[in-house]
Design a protein around this motif. Structure first.
Motif, PDB file in Angstrom:
ATOM      1  N   GLU A 246       0.811  -1.219   0.000  1.00 51.76           N
ATOM      2  CA  GLU A 246       0.000   0.000   0.000  1.00 51.76           C
ATOM      3  C   GLU A 246       0.842   1.265   0.000  1.00 51.76           C
ATOM      4  O   GLU A 246       0.330   2.373   0.178  1.00 51.76           O
ATOM      5  N   GLY A 247       2.149   1.107  -0.184  1.00 51.45           N
ATOM      6  CA  GLY A 247       3.034   2.264  -0.260  1.00 51.45           C
ATOM      7  C   GLY A 247       3.421   2.833   1.090  1.00 51.45           C
ATOM      8  O   GLY A 247       3.931   3.958   1.173  1.00 51.45           O
ATOM      9  N   ILE A 248       3.202   2.063   2.147  1.00 57.22           N
ATOM     10  CA  ILE A 248       3.558   2.500   3.501  1.00 57.22           C
ATOM     11  C   ILE A 248       4.983   2.048   3.792  1.00 57.22           C
ATOM     12  O   ILE A 248       5.326   0.875   3.608  1.00 57.22           O
ATOM     13  N   ASN A 249       5.823   2.967   4.229  1.00 59.91           N
ATOM     14  CA  ASN A 249       7.219   2.646   4.534  1.00 59.91           C
ATOM     15  C   ASN A 249       7.290   1.968   5.903  1.00 59.91           C
ATOM     16  O   ASN A 249       6.961   2.581   6.928  1.00 59.91           O
ATOM     17  N   VAL A 250       7.724   0.717   5.896  1.00 59.53           N
ATOM     18  CA  VAL A 250       7.683  -0.118   7.096  1.00 59.53           C
ATOM     19  C   VAL A 250       9.085  -0.323   7.662  1.00 59.53           C
ATOM     20  O   VAL A 250      10.009  -0.697   6.937  1.00 59.53           O
ATOM     21  N   ALA A 251       9.220  -0.076   8.955  1.00 59.75           N
ATOM     22  CA  ALA A 251      10.425  -0.477   9.694  1.00 59.75           C
ATOM     23  C   ALA A 251      10.039  -1.622  10.621  1.00 59.75           C
ATOM     24  O   ALA A 251       8.905  -1.668  11.117  1.00 59.75           O
ATOM     25  N   VAL A 252      10.953  -2.545  10.843  1.00 57.65           N
ATOM     26  CA  VAL A 252      10.637  -3.708  11.669  1.00 57.65           C
ATOM     27  C   VAL A 252      11.681  -3.866  12.774  1.00 57.65           C
ATOM     28  O   VAL A 252      12.854  -3.526  12.611  1.00 57.65           O
ATOM     29  N   HIS A 253      11.227  -4.404  13.882  1.00 56.85           N
ATOM     30  CA  HIS A 253      12.092  -4.723  15.014  1.00 56.85           C
ATOM     31  C   HIS A 253      13.167  -5.725  14.569  1.00 56.85           C
ATOM     32  O   HIS A 253      12.911  -6.560  13.683  1.00 56.85           O
ATOM     33  N   PRO A 254      14.367  -5.700  15.141  1.00 57.92           N
ATOM     34  CA  PRO A 254      15.416  -6.649  14.729  1.00 57.92           C
ATOM     35  C   PRO A 254      14.995  -8.115  14.782  1.00 57.92           C
ATOM     36  O   PRO A 254      15.415  -8.909  13.916  1.00 57.92           O
TER      37      PRO A 254
ATOM     38  N   VAL B 218       7.690 -10.652   0.904  1.00 53.44           N
ATOM     39  CA  VAL B 218       7.148  -9.978   2.087  1.00 53.44           C
ATOM     40  C   VAL B 218       7.180  -8.464   1.955  1.00 53.44           C
ATOM     41  O   VAL B 218       6.953  -7.746   2.936  1.00 53.44           O
ATOM     42  N   GLY B 219       7.433  -7.968   0.756  1.00 50.89           N
ATOM     43  CA  GLY B 219       7.410  -6.531   0.529  1.00 50.89           C
ATOM     44  C   GLY B 219       8.711  -5.851   0.914  1.00 50.89           C
ATOM     45  O   GLY B 219       9.729  -6.488   1.189  1.00 50.89           O
ATOM     46  N   SER B 220       8.668  -4.517   0.924  1.00 49.54           N
ATOM     47  CA  SER B 220       9.846  -3.717   1.254  1.00 49.54           C
ATOM     48  C   SER B 220       9.798  -3.303   2.723  1.00 49.54           C
ATOM     49  O   SER B 220       8.737  -2.979   3.253  1.00 49.54           O
ATOM     50  N   TYR B 221      10.952  -3.285   3.364  1.00 57.36           N
ATOM     51  CA  TYR B 221      11.026  -2.929   4.777  1.00 57.36           C
ATOM     52  C   TYR B 221      12.467  -2.583   5.116  1.00 57.36           C
ATOM     53  O   TYR B 221      13.400  -2.887   4.365  1.00 57.36           O
ATOM     54  N   ILE B 222      12.657  -1.924   6.241  1.00 57.48           N
ATOM     55  CA  ILE B 222      13.998  -1.669   6.755  1.00 57.48           C
ATOM     56  C   ILE B 222      14.058  -2.145   8.205  1.00 57.48           C
ATOM     57  O   ILE B 222      13.025  -2.275   8.871  1.00 57.48           O
ATOM     58  N   GLN B 223      15.264  -2.427   8.673  1.00 56.56           N
ATOM     59  CA  GLN B 223      15.433  -2.765  10.076  1.00 56.56           C
ATOM     60  C   GLN B 223      15.450  -1.480  10.895  1.00 56.56           C
ATOM     61  O   GLN B 223      16.167  -0.531  10.582  1.00 56.56           O
ATOM     62  N   HIS B 224      14.656  -1.459  11.942  1.00 57.32           N
ATOM     63  CA  HIS B 224      14.569  -0.270  12.761  1.00 57.32           C
ATOM     64  C   HIS B 224      15.833  -0.066  13.582  1.00 57.32           C
ATOM     65  O   HIS B 224      16.429  -1.017  14.090  1.00 57.32           O
ATOM     66  N   SER B 225      16.243   1.190  13.685  1.00 63.16           N
ATOM     67  CA  SER B 225      17.301   1.571  14.620  1.00 63.16           C
ATOM     68  C   SER B 225      17.017   2.989  15.063  1.00 63.16           C
ATOM     69  O   SER B 225      16.277   3.740  14.405  1.00 63.16           O
ATOM     70  N   ILE B 226      17.597   3.372  16.173  1.00 63.88           N
ATOM     71  CA  ILE B 226      17.345   4.718  16.700  1.00 63.88           C
ATOM     72  C   ILE B 226      17.946   5.790  15.802  1.00 63.88           C
ATOM     73  O   ILE B 226      17.625   6.972  15.948  1.00 63.88           O
ATOM     74  N   HIS B 227      18.797   5.392  14.862  1.00 64.07           N
ATOM     75  CA  HIS B 227      19.460   6.352  13.982  1.00 64.07           C
ATOM     76  C   HIS B 227      18.712   6.553  12.670  1.00 64.07           C
ATOM     77  O   HIS B 227      19.145   7.357  11.833  1.00 64.07           O
ATOM     78  N   ARG B 228      17.604   5.822  12.477  1.00 65.37           N
ATOM     79  CA  ARG B 228      16.860   5.947  11.222  1.00 65.37           C
ATOM     80  C   ARG B 228      15.462   6.476  11.497  1.00 65.37           C
ATOM     81  O   ARG B 228      14.798   6.044  12.434  1.00 65.37           O
ATOM     82  N   GLY B 229      15.042   7.394  10.648  1.00 65.34           N
ATOM     83  CA  GLY B 229      13.696   7.933  10.795  1.00 65.34           C
ATOM     84  C   GLY B 229      12.902   7.914   9.507  1.00 65.34           C
ATOM     85  O   GLY B 229      11.824   8.494   9.420  1.00 65.34           O
ATOM     86  N   ASP B 230      13.425   7.196   8.485  1.00 63.40           N
ATOM     87  CA  ASP B 230      12.792   7.196   7.166  1.00 63.40           C
ATOM     88  C   ASP B 230      11.757   6.080   7.053  1.00 63.40           C
ATOM     89  O   ASP B 230      11.852   5.200   6.196  1.00 63.40           O
ATOM     90  N   TYR B 231      10.746   6.100   7.918  1.00 64.31           N
ATOM     91  CA  TYR B 231       9.682   5.106   7.858  1.00 64.31           C
ATOM     92  C   TYR B 231       8.380   5.720   8.374  1.00 64.31           C
ATOM     93  O   TYR B 231       8.377   6.738   9.063  1.00 64.31           O
ATOM     94  N   ASP B 232       7.259   5.068   8.009  1.00 63.17           N
ATOM     95  CA  ASP B 232       5.942   5.547   8.415  1.00 63.17           C
ATOM     96  C   ASP B 232       5.395   4.817   9.633  1.00 63.17           C
ATOM     97  O   ASP B 232       4.644   5.384  10.422  1.00 63.17           O
ATOM     98  N   THR B 233       5.728   3.535   9.742  1.00 61.99           N
ATOM     99  CA  THR B 233       5.213   2.734  10.849  1.00 61.99           C
ATOM    100  C   THR B 233       6.251   1.706  11.254  1.00 61.99           C
ATOM    101  O   THR B 233       7.099   1.315  10.449  1.00 61.99           O
ATOM    102  N   LEU B 234       6.179   1.285  12.520  1.00 66.91           N
ATOM    103  CA  LEU B 234       7.146   0.341  13.064  1.00 66.91           C
ATOM    104  C   LEU B 234       6.424  -0.904  13.559  1.00 66.91           C
ATOM    105  O   LEU B 234       5.482  -0.808  14.345  1.00 66.91           O
ATOM    106  N   LEU B 235       6.868  -2.077  13.092  1.00 66.96           N
ATOM    107  CA  LEU B 235       6.312  -3.356  13.518  1.00 66.96           C
ATOM    108  C   LEU B 235       7.204  -3.983  14.580  1.00 66.96           C
ATOM    109  O   LEU B 235       8.426  -4.073  14.399  1.00 66.96           O
ATOM    110  N   LYS B 236       6.568  -4.446  15.671  1.00 65.51           N
ATOM    111  CA  LYS B 236       7.302  -5.081  16.764  1.00 65.51           C
ATOM    112  C   LYS B 236       6.584  -6.346  17.205  1.00 65.51           C
ATOM    113  O   LYS B 236       5.357  -6.423  17.145  1.00 65.51           O
TER     114      LYS B 236
END
Length: 332
Positions: free
Chosen positions: A194-202, A218-236
């Motif tokens: 749906e075009g939502i930028n997803v960050a995920v817990h390690p 599983v689509g596009s995603y990045i690994q979450h870190s405190i140094h990154r803010g380029d996401y719309d929602t965080l999965l944990k």
């Protein structure tokens, strides 16, 4: 303590707090600590230390290894028959996450299907559910029979997407808590599409990498870190202690409820803003449509709601019984 259930000329089963034993054999079902060999139906069944030698899919073992667990395993593929002594066995996809499986066993001229979790609704991130005719069917009852009555899994996913988009449009960055092994990859995929930028817990990141290694999209995603803010929602993953303690107050908190994992309770610092019911496996009502395809003569049900399921499913086989340790009676 334990209890055995049997029927005349049937296979004897013994239920314990550490899985189910097929009496007269070395085989256990979802046992973590027995000295014999145990079938492991999915990674979620091994959240604690594994002492048992296990029968499992390669995908399940790889997920466990990504968390530095090294079980002693007999790795088996779906739909590839194998034998251990007098036990002829085959793993069937359960539809519950990558590597999730049911176990079909033939011994003493009896066919057994152990299916603790089934999901007939295809998530497109794992193999489709399969079942097979069996004389004896073993099911789990961890939630009430009609746990998701009047709730559509499809509509809940649509409502989740709509809610996340509204929050993102309002410059909010919601945190989503969910069951990680089956639900997490599915949610990552539908949000990404749906075009939502997803960050995920390690921890979820490790699981997603295993999914991708076995060809799941599983689509596009990045690994979450405190140094990154380029996401719309965080999965944990939902925390095992069920307490929501470390979430910044400015971020909306969303809980995706699952009928197999822990429930996210309101924590010390804030409430849950939205809840969605997107179970990784089917409830009793869906089971009632699946069981006739298996055509069992006997059904044994374990878990706290076993007697409730027995009442609802008793018309589907000549023998329908609850199976639980004597000192752990069912809730209903």
């Amino acid at each position: 303590m334990e209890t055995s259930q049997t029927h005349e000329n049937s296979i004897k089963l013994t239920s314990t707090e550490d899985g189910i034993h097929l009496d007269g054999s070395i085989l256990w079902l979802d046992s973590k600590h027995t000295g014999d060999i145990s079938f492991l139906s999915n990674p979620q069944s091994a959240t604690s230390k594994l002492d048992s030698r296990v029968i499992a899919t390669e995908e399940t073992i790889r997920i466990l290894e990504s968390f530095r667990k090294k079980p002693k395993a007999l790795i088996c593929q779906y739909n590839r028959p194998f034998a251990i002594g007098p036990l002829n066995m085959e793993l069937l996809p359960s539809g519950v996450g990558l590597g999730g499986a049911s176990l079909w066993v033939e011994t003493n001229n009896k066919k057994i299907l152990y299916a603790p979790q089934l999901q007939p609704q295809n998530s497109e991130t794992c193999h489709h559910m399969q079942v097979r005719k069996a004389d004896i069917l073993i099911l789990s009852a961890k939630t009430p029979y009609n746990a998701d009555a009047n709730i559509s899994r499809k509509r809940e996913k649509e409502r989740l997407i709509e809610t996340i988009k509204k929050m993102v449009s309002a410059n909010e960055r919601p945190q989503i808590f969910c069951e990680p092994y089956a639900t997490g990859p599915e949610i990552t995929k539908i949000l990404s599409e749906e075009g939502i930028n997803v960050a995920v817990h390690p921890n979820l990141f490790r699981i997603l990498k295993v999914y991708e290694a076995y060809g799941s999209h599983v689509g596009s995603y990045i690994q979450h870190s405190i140094h990154r803010g380029d996401y719309d929602t965080l999965l944990k993953p939902i925390p095992q202690n069920k307490q929501l303690r470390r979430v910044f107050p400015k971020n909306p908190v969303i809980s995706i409820e699952d009928n197999q994992g822990p429930r996210l309770d309101d924590g010390l610092f804030r409430k849950i803003d939205e809840r969605f019911y997107i179970p990784s496996s089917c409830d009793g009502r869906e089971l009632k449509t699946i069981v006739p395809k298996i055509k069992p003569r006997e059904i044994y049900i374990f878990g706290p709601y076993a007697k409730d399921y027995v009442r609802q499913l008793r018309s589907l086989a000549p023998v329908v019984k609850a199976l639980f340790p004597r000192h752990l009676p069912s809730l209903f």
